[in-house]
Design a protein around this motif. Structure first.
Motif, PDB file in Angstrom:
ATOM      1  N   THR A 339      71.406 -44.616   7.648  1.00 43.16           N
ATOM      2  CA  THR A 339      71.088 -43.969   8.924  1.00 43.16           C
ATOM      3  C   THR A 339      69.905 -44.612   9.628  1.00 43.16           C
ATOM      4  N   ASN A 340      69.291 -45.618   8.994  1.00 44.70           N
ATOM      5  CA  ASN A 340      68.137 -46.326   9.553  1.00 44.70           C
ATOM      6  C   ASN A 340      66.978 -45.366   9.814  1.00 44.70           C
ATOM      7  N   ASP A 341      66.724 -44.464   8.862  1.00 44.17           N
ATOM      8  CA  ASP A 341      65.699 -43.434   8.994  1.00 44.17           C
ATOM      9  C   ASP A 341      64.586 -43.695   7.986  1.00 44.17           C
ATOM     10  N   PRO A 342      63.328 -43.876   8.445  1.00 43.04           N
ATOM     11  CA  PRO A 342      62.232 -44.137   7.516  1.00 43.04           C
ATOM     12  C   PRO A 342      61.512 -42.877   7.022  1.00 43.04           C
ATOM     13  N   PHE A 343      61.967 -41.684   7.435  1.00 39.97           N
ATOM     14  CA  PHE A 343      61.313 -40.438   7.026  1.00 39.97           C
ATOM     15  C   PHE A 343      59.807 -40.499   7.327  1.00 39.97           C
ATOM     16  N   ASN A 344      59.007 -39.693   6.631  1.00 37.86           N
ATOM     17  CA  ASN A 344      57.581 -39.666   6.967  1.00 37.86           C
ATOM     18  C   ASN A 344      56.758 -40.641   6.129  1.00 37.86           C
ATOM     19  N   ALA A 345      56.840 -40.529   4.787  1.00 38.01           N
ATOM     20  CA  ALA A 345      55.988 -41.381   3.953  1.00 38.01           C
ATOM     21  C   ALA A 345      56.569 -41.544   2.566  1.00 38.01           C
ATOM     22  N   GLY A 346      56.228 -42.682   1.959  1.00 36.06           N
ATOM     23  CA  GLY A 346      56.507 -42.864   0.546  1.00 36.06           C
ATOM     24  C   GLY A 346      55.517 -42.083  -0.300  1.00 36.06           C
ATOM     25  N   PHE A 347      54.267 -42.001   0.180  1.00 36.82           N
ATOM     26  CA  PHE A 347      53.245 -41.184  -0.474  1.00 36.82           C
ATOM     27  C   PHE A 347      52.326 -40.645   0.612  1.00 36.82           C
ATOM     28  N   GLN A 348      52.353 -39.335   0.789  1.00 40.68           N
ATOM     29  CA  GLN A 348      51.497 -38.640   1.736  1.00 40.68           C
ATOM     30  C   GLN A 348      50.321 -38.047   0.960  1.00 40.68           C
ATOM     31  N   LEU A 349      49.086 -38.385   1.379  1.00 43.36           N
ATOM     32  CA  LEU A 349      47.915 -37.968   0.621  1.00 43.36           C
ATOM     33  C   LEU A 349      46.932 -37.197   1.485  1.00 43.36           C
ATOM     34  N   GLY A 350      46.369 -36.129   0.904  1.00 44.68           N
ATOM     35  CA  GLY A 350      45.342 -35.337   1.556  1.00 44.68           C
ATOM     36  C   GLY A 350      44.596 -34.512   0.523  1.00 44.68           C
ATOM     37  N   SER A 351      43.667 -33.685   1.010  1.00 45.13           N
ATOM     38  CA  SER A 351      42.905 -32.801   0.118  1.00 45.13           C
ATOM     39  C   SER A 351      42.811 -31.405   0.724  1.00 45.13           C
ATOM     40  N   GLU A 352      43.902 -30.963   1.334  1.00 39.04           N
ATOM     41  CA  GLU A 352      43.896 -29.696   2.045  1.00 39.04           C
ATOM     42  C   GLU A 352      43.729 -28.492   1.132  1.00 39.04           C
ATOM     43  N   THR A 353      44.245 -28.546  -0.088  1.00 44.18           N
ATOM     44  CA  THR A 353      44.252 -27.372  -0.964  1.00 44.18           C
ATOM     45  C   THR A 353      43.337 -27.527  -2.173  1.00 44.18           C
ATOM     46  N   ALA A 354      42.509 -28.559  -2.192  1.00 45.08           N
ATOM     47  CA  ALA A 354      41.592 -28.795  -3.307  1.00 45.08           C
ATOM     48  C   ALA A 354      40.275 -29.319  -2.745  1.00 45.08           C
ATOM     49  N   PRO A 355      39.203 -29.203  -3.506  1.00 46.81           N
ATOM     50  CA  PRO A 355      37.929 -29.726  -2.999  1.00 46.81           C
ATOM     51  C   PRO A 355      37.986 -31.204  -2.642  1.00 46.81           C
ATOM     52  N   LYS A 356      38.774 -31.968  -3.408  1.00 47.68           N
ATOM     53  CA  LYS A 356      38.910 -33.386  -3.134  1.00 47.68           C
ATOM     54  C   LYS A 356      40.120 -33.944  -3.863  1.00 47.68           C
ATOM     55  N   LEU A 357      40.428 -35.182  -3.569  1.00 48.76           N
ATOM     56  CA  LEU A 357      41.466 -35.946  -4.254  1.00 48.76           C
ATOM     57  C   LEU A 357      40.747 -37.000  -5.085  1.00 48.76           C
ATOM     58  N   SER A 358      40.867 -36.901  -6.427  1.00 45.19           N
ATOM     59  CA  SER A 358      40.060 -37.770  -7.269  1.00 45.19           C
ATOM     60  C   SER A 358      40.839 -38.256  -8.478  1.00 45.19           C
ATOM     61  N   ASP A 359      40.388 -39.384  -9.005  1.00 44.57           N
ATOM     62  CA  ASP A 359      40.964 -39.962 -10.229  1.00 44.57           C
ATOM     63  C   ASP A 359      42.479 -40.078 -10.116  1.00 44.57           C
ATOM     64  N   LEU A 360      42.916 -40.729  -9.060  1.00 45.98           N
ATOM     65  CA  LEU A 360      44.342 -40.999  -8.825  1.00 45.98           C
ATOM     66  C   LEU A 360      44.573 -42.499  -8.931  1.00 45.98           C
ATOM     67  N   LEU A 361      45.503 -42.897  -9.809  1.00 39.19           N
ATOM     68  CA  LEU A 361      45.861 -44.302  -9.964  1.00 39.19           C
ATOM     69  C   LEU A 361      47.296 -44.492  -9.488  1.00 39.19           C
ATOM     70  N   VAL A 362      47.482 -45.407  -8.522  1.00 47.56           N
ATOM     71  CA  VAL A 362      48.805 -45.734  -7.993  1.00 47.56           C
ATOM     72  C   VAL A 362      48.996 -47.228  -8.199  1.00 47.56           C
ATOM     73  N   GLU A 363      49.868 -47.613  -9.150  1.00 49.13           N
ATOM     74  CA  GLU A 363      49.980 -49.030  -9.480  1.00 49.13           C
ATOM     75  C   GLU A 363      51.419 -49.417  -9.826  1.00 49.13           C
ATOM     76  N   ASN A 364      51.754 -50.675  -9.514  1.00 50.33           N
ATOM     77  CA  ASN A 364      53.020 -51.297  -9.928  1.00 50.33           C
ATOM     78  C   ASN A 364      54.255 -50.593  -9.379  1.00 50.33           C
ATOM     79  N   ASN A 365      54.139 -49.986  -8.191  1.00 52.81           N
ATOM     80  CA  ASN A 365      55.271 -49.309  -7.574  1.00 52.81           C
ATOM     81  C   ASN A 365      55.925 -50.173  -6.507  1.00 52.81           C
TER      82      ASN A 365
END
Length: 428
Positions: A339-365
């Protein structure tokens, strides 16, 4: 034309002069596919440059050589896939060919890395199978008489994103291959699946569900629950297919291995935290996993999002905060090539529901699609968030990443484009 026949085990291999067919007809004990448990007869093409012309086949056609051409041929099969191109094979062309699937859950032409032109597919659950790790080009073809085409390039004009930058140099694609896909995720071949008859709200710790078909959504309210070699299907609009209630049961945790998770076009894959997905094939759902405290996703193939509403904000992965998360060696496809649709994101990141976003490793994807493929909200509070050795297909609407230079985010030069190995660099 000369030929010689050689007996190898129970198979007879016929080697024909260049331009002919090198084929072995044999019975496989289910080892040809991760999702099949049936024996399968196949005609195997094992000579580079072979041509299959004008044949009427009642076996599967397995292509294990480069630059094979299939033309003016009919394949009728009952099994896993009618025509299958094996991993690592290149240059396969299928033209003026008709494919009939006589079995349930079959693939017409798969698994990927081929060109199909004027191909008619009938009665298959999946007409043309392909994925970011092995994209296909499909033109002037039909599935059950409906036009089908596949493109991995988004054609709408988007924002430009730099491909060169200060301090970043091109490097090799470091992610381990093969990429997760139909051959190495999901239920292993030969697995016998039986209906699951236990509770769908799991409250007994150390519960193990193995080799089952689950037909409802699963609630995890216990410690050390394991689901392996199983298929889970649940249509849950706006809700989770599998939910770990770690906010209610403090030690609730889940391991899912070698399994398939689907949603009939609705629902979110799994959430929120304290789970591990390993070698999981997740598809045909509205959104993929929610990623929170202690979540680990590795060696999995998450794809096939289904667009259901103009207001949808569809992501393969999404986090709204948390700590101690790993996303490693997955194929993450936020792109529908039909359908040639890219949707929104492969990985959407935020900190809306937690004090912060921490200790996240994203590798070899391997990442594909998205408005921005990796999209960090500009207000995200980050600490020790690392992206390294990831590979990006150039088919996002606006660019491979946004706000990747936020304080607390490390974006290494090892993040590169699939084509050419140029680094994905910081940009507006």
């Amino acid at each position: 034309m000369s030929a010689r026949a050689v007996a190898i085990g129970a198979a007879i291999v016929v080697v024909v002069a260049a331009g002919g067919i090198a084929a072995a007809q044999y019975t496989s004990g289910g080892s040809e596919s991760q999702s099949s448990s049936v024996d399968e007869k196949a005609t195997v093409i094992s000579t580079d440059g072979a041509v299959v012309d004008g044949k009427q086949l009642t076996t599967a056609l397995h292509i294990k050589a480069n630059n094979v051409k299939v033309v003016n041929t009919t394949v009728r099969h009952r099994g896993t896939a009618a025509i299958r191109v094996f991993p690592g094979v290149s240059g396969t062309v299928v033209e003026n060919t008709e494919v009939f699937c006589d079995g349930k859950d079959m693939v017409g032409v798969g698994n990927g890395g081929y060109t199909a032109t004027k191909v008619k597919v009938h009665g298959c659950a999946i007409g043309f199978q392909h994925y970011a790790g092995a994209p296909a080009t499909v033109t002037d073809s039909t599935v059950d008489d409906h036009p089908y085409k596949a493109s991995y390039a988004f054609t709408e004009q988007g924002k430009k994103h730099p491909t060169t930058g200060k301090g970043l140099v091109a490097g090799p694609v470091a992610a381990a291959k093969p990429w997760p896909g139909p051959d190495n995720t999901g239920v292993p071949a030969g697995t016998t699946l039986t209906p699951y008859t236990g509770p769908y709200s799991i409250t007994q710790e150390n519960t193990v569900i193995d080799g089952k078909i689950l037909t409802d959504c699963v609630e995890i309210k216990a410690k050390n629950v394991t689901i392996k070699r199983s298929k889970i299907n649940c249509k849950n609009k706006g809700g989770m297919i599998i939910r770990v209630f770690d906010e209610l049961v403090t030690d609730a945790s889940l391991l899912v291995e070698d399994s398939e998770i689907t949603g009939d076009g609705e629902g979110l894959g799994v959430g929120f935290g304290h789970y591990t997905l390993r070698r999981v094939n997740m598809h045909t759902l509205n959104e993929g996993p929610r990623v929170s405290d202690g979540a680990v996703i590795e060696d999995s193939w998450i794809h096939g999002l289904v667009f259901t509403d103009e207001k949808d904000h569809q992501d393969i992965l999404q986090t709204t905060g948390g700590t101690g998360m790993i996303v490693r060696h997955n194929t993450l496809e936020a792109f529908n090539p039909a359908t040639n649709d890219p949707f929104n994101a492969g990985f959407q990141l935020g900190s809306e529901t937690a004090p912060k976003l921490s200790d996240l490793l994203v590798e070899n994807n391997l990442f594909s699609g998205g408005n921005y493929t990796v999209n960090l909200r500009p207000d995200t509070k980050t600490e020790k968030v690392v992206f390294r050795n990831n590979v990006f297909v150039q088919n996002s609407r606006y660019g491979p990443a946004s706000n990747e230079d936020l304080p607390g985010v490390t974006w290494e030069a090892s993040n590169v484009y699939l084509d050419g190995g140029k680094p994905v660099t910081h940009g507006p």
